[in-house]
Motif scaffolding. Structure first.
Motif: not given
Length: 183
Positions: A77-82, A89-94
């Motif tokens: 899962t990747v978020v693109g920002t400005v 990180n699926g393990t640490s959810t960070a």
């Protein structure tokens, strides 16, 4: 000479929202067949007000999100920002910053992602209509940053993948986005 009297016609609120899956003739005035950045909030149709900062570790305006199954059968899962890209990180959810050179977009530069296989690597490609295309190999164990895509692709606002081809559209030429230019 015939004079047609002017009559006010009340158009009902499109309570069905955006419905591209229904033939416009069948939908009538119950919903919108095409819209961009409009929402129905509190019974009022208005321009979408935009986004605010996302996640305490990111604290940037999200402009695009992509979730895909990588070649190792794990979700990315990747978020693109400005300003750049962040991977979950699926393990640490960070959220982990995978930005190389910072992006220069603004609130009108939405990030568009597509996955593309070249050889044995599944690349995540991203554009925002302002900066050159970026690519990321999906490494989350030792997160690498995105890099410039090779081959000097033009700056684009849209892209599509068809088999082993990548189509870029709405190309930036001379500082102006052309709705007709493709590469």
């Amino acid at each position: 000479v015939s004079i047609i009297p002017m009559v006010d016609v009340e158009i009902p609120m499109p309570l069905a929202g955006l419905r591209r899956d229904i033939n416009p003739i069948e939908l009538g005035f119950q919903g919108l067949t095409d819209s961009l950045n409009w929402i129905l909030r509190g019974g009022i149709l208005q321009v979408r007000p935009g986004f605010s900062s996302f996640a305490s570790t990111i604290s940037q305006r999200p402009m695009g999100l992509h979730d895909y199954l990588h070649t190792d059968n794990a979700r990315r899962t990747v978020v693109g920002t400005v300003l750049g890209w962040w991977a979950l990180n699926g393990t640490s959810t960070a959220w982990v910053n995978i930005s190389g050179t910072a992006l220069t977009g603004s609130a009108v530069n939405h990030v568009i992602f597509r996955t593309f296989i070249k050889g044995t690597t599944l690349w995540l490609l991203g554009i925002n209509g302002k900066d050159t295309m970026k690519k990321w190999a999906g490494d989350v164990t030792t997160p690498t940053v995105y890099a410039l895509a090779g081959g000097s692709p033009p700056i684009a606002k849209t892209m599509a993948v068809a088999f082993d081809r990548l189509l870029l559209g709405n190309l930036l030429s001379g500082g102006t986005i052309s709705p007709l230019a493709v590469d």
